[in-house]
Design a protein around this motif. Sequence first.
Motif, PDB file in Angstrom:
ATOM      1  N   ASN B 284      -8.278  -3.837  -3.658  1.00  0.00           N
ATOM      2  CA  ASN B 284      -8.571  -4.947  -2.594  1.00  0.00           C
ATOM      3  C   ASN B 284      -7.082  -5.129  -2.092  1.00  0.00           C
ATOM      4  N   ARG B 285      -6.111  -4.975  -2.812  1.00  0.00           N
ATOM      5  CA  ARG B 285      -4.650  -5.091  -2.033  1.00  0.00           C
ATOM      6  C   ARG B 285      -4.348  -3.953  -1.452  1.00  0.00           C
ATOM      7  N   LEU B 288      -5.997  -3.620   2.017  1.00  0.00           N
ATOM      8  CA  LEU B 288      -5.352  -4.258   2.957  1.00  0.00           C
ATOM      9  C   LEU B 288      -4.457  -3.433   3.828  1.00  0.00           C
ATOM     10  N   LEU B 289      -3.745  -2.901   2.973  1.00  0.00           N
ATOM     11  CA  LEU B 289      -2.618  -1.813   3.537  1.00  0.00           C
ATOM     12  C   LEU B 289      -3.197  -0.711   4.436  1.00  0.00           C
ATOM     13  N   PRO B 314       2.659   4.321   7.565  1.00  0.00           N
ATOM     14  CA  PRO B 314       4.100   4.249   8.151  1.00  0.00           C
ATOM     15  C   PRO B 314       3.852   2.957   9.118  1.00  0.00           C
ATOM     16  N   VAL B 316       2.295   0.081   9.122  1.00  0.00           N
ATOM     17  CA  VAL B 316       2.561  -1.602   8.798  1.00  0.00           C
ATOM     18  C   VAL B 316       3.343  -1.743   7.522  1.00  0.00           C
ATOM     19  N   GLY B 317       3.240  -0.806   6.668  1.00  0.00           N
ATOM     20  CA  GLY B 317       4.161  -0.892   5.425  1.00  0.00           C
ATOM     21  C   GLY B 317       3.482  -0.106   4.150  1.00  0.00           C
ATOM     22  N   SER B 318       3.859  -0.440   3.043  1.00  0.00           N
ATOM     23  CA  SER B 318       3.567   0.395   1.819  1.00  0.00           C
ATOM     24  C   SER B 318       3.377  -0.250   0.561  1.00  0.00           C
ATOM     25  N   SER B 319       2.559  -0.082  -0.375  1.00  0.00           N
ATOM     26  CA  SER B 319       2.529  -0.877  -1.565  1.00  0.00           C
ATOM     27  C   SER B 319       2.501   0.105  -2.765  1.00  0.00           C
ATOM     28  N   PHE B 320       2.894  -0.273  -4.016  1.00  0.00           N
ATOM     29  CA  PHE B 320       2.948   0.431  -5.107  1.00  0.00           C
ATOM     30  C   PHE B 320       2.553  -0.545  -6.285  1.00  0.00           C
ATOM     31  N   GLU B 321       1.668  -0.012  -7.073  1.00  0.00           N
ATOM     32  CA  GLU B 321       1.623  -0.886  -8.325  1.00  0.00           C
ATOM     33  C   GLU B 321       1.126  -0.050  -9.361  1.00  0.00           C
TER      34      GLU B 321
END
Lengths: 386, 386
Positions: B284-285, B288-289, B314, B316-321
Amino acid sequence: MKGHKIMIQFTINKNAFLSAMRIAKQAIGSKIAIPVLSKLKIQVTSEGIHFTASNGQISIEKLLPANDKDAGMLIDSEGAILLEANFFDSIVAQLPDITFTFEEIENYQVKLSSGKSEITLKGQQPELYPMIQQITAKPSTKIAVGELKELFNETAFAVSTQESRPILTGVNIQLIDHQNLQAVATDSHRLSQRRIKLESFGEDFQVVVPNRAINSFRSVFSNDEDTISVFLNATQILFKNSTINFYSRLVEGNYPDTDRLIPDPSLYSLNLILDVADFLHAMNRAKLLTAGLQGGTVKLSVHDDKLMLTVNTPEVGSSFEELTMLEKSGQDIEISFNPQFLIDALRVLKEPKVKISFISNVRPFTLVPKDDSENFIQLITPVRTN
Amino acid sequence: MKGHKIMIQFTINKNAFLSAMRIAKQAIGSKIAIPVLSKLKIQVTSEGIHFTASNGQISIEKLLPANDKDAGMLIDSEGAILLEANFFDSIVAQLPDITFTFEEIENYQVKLSSGKSEITLKGQQPELYPMIQQITAKPSTKIAVGELKELFNETAFAVSTQESRPILTGVNIQLIDHQNLQAVATDSHRLSQRRIKLESFGEDFQVVVPNRAINSFRSVFSNDEDTISVFLNATQILFKNSTINFYSRLVEGNYPDTDRLIPDPSLYSLNLILDVADFLHAMNRAKLLTAGLQGGTVKLSVHDDKLMLTVNTPEVGSSFEELTMLEKSGQDIEISFNPQFLIDALRVLKEPKVKISFISNVRPFTLVPKDDSENFIQLITPVRTN
């Protein structure tokens, strides 16, 4: 210079952050006037976190105080930044842990860390956000949130939705004799006027507040017990409590003199007392039969001891029903009107009984609560039928 | 002739009438294929009141039996009539009393009397309503409503919404070996196949049921404990219980052979066991990205004892988990896919753990419940990235 820029950093409880942010975010509507107004301004100071959002007409500043007990805020570094409001909200809402760290990094980016998740978002420099014009005057008056909401609720439904007379799209609010707060709204077919006596004194004023601001007001100020201060300047009104500044532009122009529309009671030829709930249900049924028809009307007929409601819409059908009159004094009448106006009027009456007074079947009739006829009056113009 | 026409008359409990009527009314969608299908057919016989509604694809007949204990039905005269479905519903719902009398009067009009209210509505002659094509074959099989809903729920989300291959807009339902009911849906990017063993035996069949019918089925048959019979002919399927006949047209054409798409387990190079809830939240996270981006993907990387999820958009942003692997056997991998497909797949898993098996980063991977890998398998095609 760039190396010395202050970069925000704080850790906070997610839900406390979201609740505060969403109060400000309510200023952002579905129509974005200029692109920067889709952003939220976040400013971190020693006081706490300031959220600012605006649609150009309404601007809301909300402070989440540094010592808020639910927020568990730890500020490492202050600063300000702009973030895309809805996107940022949805990201924060999905963070895995109950707390998160907000850290500004290079090029106006923000890194959110929560649990094992790390999200980097693009932001913008805070200087791009328009200045909210401050109001420096001293407060005009103070009022309980609940009282003001009630005043709005009892009048705002009657504003005009037609942009042809912009002045009628707002609610006319006056402080009279330093203590009597009066609200009037009309779309020229019906009118609602409500007056309440304030506990504190203020300086007399007259302003027209846009209906959109009144709708936002209701959801922004959620605690009815709270007392807010009202500030004014030539173009804006500000409602303020300890953590919220709610600014709205005023509607420009002269509000029509509505006092002269309120009939002199000596003119009434018929007064009825009706049960509000029964009358409202009957109007809801009548409305269904006029549904989808421009100018569909219901006919109310009083003959001797009977009150009859009739709708006749050749395309779909007809309805007929009797309604009990609790009291009647005066002459019989046959009068037609838009049932929606009655529905709107009856819905905002909190008392169980309403007094309806008629002059003739071509003159506006009035509704007042049976036991408080001084402070709340509504006018409805009938429809002439043949 | 006209003087001898049978005119309906009955008295009934309002809520019992509305509940039964609204079951049939669900066949009427927002798009009305031909004008008469916006009407509801009401037929009163000694059995009770029959409601019929249809959108041309789905037709529902609901009987409110004459002896229904909540309905308190008193039938004075039988007959049939057509009424505008939504309008009639809203009128009945607003009637003042808990019971009402339904009386057909001249020219196919209906008079509803309730309390002191009397409403007359225009209807139409029942002969204008299209015939619902009956299915005369004997039942193909019997099944509990709850089981069938589960089967639909676990597969129907994967149907195609593209009209370019109509056959993929339905769920392929087969009875295999007289007792194994299998449902398959695919949009050619992902596939879901579920099989359940029925208690009763039936004759083998294969049909493709439109997704719209599956959605209606869920709300029409509300009692999961109920057992329904399934009837088939060349163009229609009928789900039937004691008071409801639910007809749907079948999707015409040959469903592709999906068995050959299911990989042989010997091909898998990596098997993981993951916690369904944790994986779903992470997806889900990730979604969003990628939001609003056609073909946005999340990258899943397994290196030694670490599983990492990365999104890089690029704009809007990035995520890492990191995500905990409960078990891992096989070789490391880096593979990218649409997070929405994983969200859809994980949502319908009722078991807390999922087994995910990979062949390579360009071949579809599979998801099965950890402890029931025989009867439920989902395939997802990865996205090739550079």
